[in-house]
Design an enzyme around this catalytic site. Structure first.
Site, PDB file in Angstrom:
ATOM      1  N   LEU A 161      24.845  17.454 -20.565  1.00 43.04           N
ATOM      2  CA  LEU A 161      24.163  17.478 -19.267  1.00 43.04           C
ATOM      3  C   LEU A 161      23.918  18.940 -18.868  1.00 43.04           C
ATOM      4  O   LEU A 161      24.721  19.812 -19.189  1.00 43.04           O
ATOM      5  CB  LEU A 161      25.011  16.786 -18.198  1.00 43.04           C
ATOM      6  N   LYS A 230      37.516  21.746 -18.475  1.00 43.06           N
ATOM      7  CA  LYS A 230      36.116  21.660 -18.050  1.00 43.06           C
ATOM      8  C   LYS A 230      35.909  22.353 -16.705  1.00 43.06           C
ATOM      9  O   LYS A 230      34.914  23.067 -16.521  1.00 43.06           O
ATOM     10  CB  LYS A 230      35.693  20.193 -17.961  1.00 43.06           C
ATOM     11  N   GLY A 344      31.251  10.183 -25.353  1.00 41.30           N
ATOM     12  CA  GLY A 344      30.647   9.496 -26.491  1.00 41.30           C
ATOM     13  C   GLY A 344      30.204  10.476 -27.549  1.00 41.30           C
ATOM     14  O   GLY A 344      29.695  11.564 -27.248  1.00 41.30           O
TER      15      GLY A 344
END
Length: 361
Positions: A161, A230, A344
């Site tokens: 993203l 993150k 994923g």
């Protein structure tokens, strides 16, 4: 005059002539787990002559061929390959302009990222410990990723993203980032989507592992450490040079689950069921939903399970979606929001391919 169409081609403009000798970039893939295998499948489908896979390795074995490996036959090539020490040392055939893909979560290999850059190699990483490890390493990587050396990090947060790219572009345009709030773990997003305590949470964890949404040892996700890395990467990219200890993390693990051996982990997971079911029921009575949220704002950096209104922008995603809200000088009253799949192997591998192609220039 007007362009005229002849034989399926447009006349009036020069045709692009392909370069007969495109610069071939050798690729070294470190990590052939779920993400690594998805990357191999994408490389095979892409069939770009500029990208030549020459080395593939896990922590014990590696296969190398200067003329290129066949991604579809890697299992057989591994069988004929050699054992190695799992380090980031590469064969001498790799030269400046070639690329290393780190598709692992290895702390040792993350320490090699600056060394590879010094060798003139491009580094493309899904390993969060490069930029989300010690602050000094992050500074070193950023200082070295210049003069044509590319450091691809799109796969480290949000599985591709445009989170990191957006933060960089906002800052380049003069914005100051005021706050970042989001669901940064696709695994934890999936676990809490629709969770109301009526089924054992441990059962959901097992399903997440089986479907490849969680790490083989799901404690990496449940501890909040993956989210910490993150948030550190996002914070540092936003201009806040935080150290690891400056992020407060509320882990989901109980002492029994944390202390369990790998062999005893499956049975120990049941210790999560009671406390989380009780919290989910209490949250539902209040008309809210549970989400595992990371926050960076004037109060500091913190991560933990929160009860949110169902229409909260951070709560409305489905499945393994990441949802991130960014407040900045430009977006002071209403935040910029970015949402999409955050877990994923397929989306992560796609982000790695994107960065490999960017490194081609």
């Amino acid at each position: 005059g007007a362009l005229r169409q002849r034989g399926g081609e447009m006349s009036g403009a020069p045709l692009a002539i392909p370069d007969p000798n495109p610069r071939v970039r050798r690729i070294s893939l470190l990590g052939v787990g779920t993400v690594g295998r998805a990357l191999l499948a994408r490389l095979q489908a892409l069939d770009d002559p500029r990208l030549l896979l020459c080395l593939a390795a896990n922590s014990r074995q590696r296969a190398f061929a200067a003329e290129g490996l066949d991604p579809a036959a890697l299992a057989a090539q591994f069988a004929l390959g050699e054992t190695h020490d799992g380090s980031g040392a590469l064969p001498g055939d790799f030269r400046a302009g070639d690329s290393v893909v780190d598709a692992t979560a290895s702390a040792e290999l993350a320490g090699w990222h600056p060394r590879w850059l010094r060798q003139g190699l491009h580094v493309v990483s899904a390993n969060k410990l490069g930029l989300g490890g010690p602050l000094l390493r992050q500074h070193e990587i950023r200082a070295l990723a210049t003069d044509g050396r590319h450091y691809g990090d799109a796969a480290t947060v949000g599985a591709g993203l445009p989170l990191l790219r957006t933060l960089r572009e906002l800052r380049a345009g003069g914005d100051r980032i005021g706050a970042i709030v989001g669901v940064l773990s696709g695994t934890l997003a999936w676990l809490f989507d629709g969770y109301d305590g009526s089924e054992p949470f441990s059962q959901r964890v097992r399903a997440a592992v089986a479907q490849g949404y969680a790490e083989p040892d799901p404690r990496v996700d449940l501890s909040g450490e993956d989210v910490r890395r993150k948030l550190l990467i996002l914070a540092r990219t936003a201009g806040y040079p935080l150290e690891d200890a400056e992020v407060r993390v509320d882990s989901l693990l109980t002492p029994a689950v944390e202390a369990a051996s790998r062999g005893g982990l499956d049975a120990a997971l049941a210790a999560l069921d009671g406390p989380l079911a009780e919290r989910a029921a209490r949250t539902a009575r209040d008309g809210k939903v549970l989400r595992y949220v990371a926050r960076l704002d004037a109060a500091g950096a913190r991560i933990g399970l929160e009860a949110l209104a169902p229409d909260d922008p951070i709560a409305v995603g489905r499945g393994c979606d990441n949802r991130v809200a960014i407040w900045s000088t430009r977006y002071r009253d209403r935040p910029l929001q970015i949402q999409g799949p955050g877990a994923g192997a397929e989306v992560t591998a796609a982000a790695l391919i994107d960065d490999l192609l960017r490194a081609l220039g």
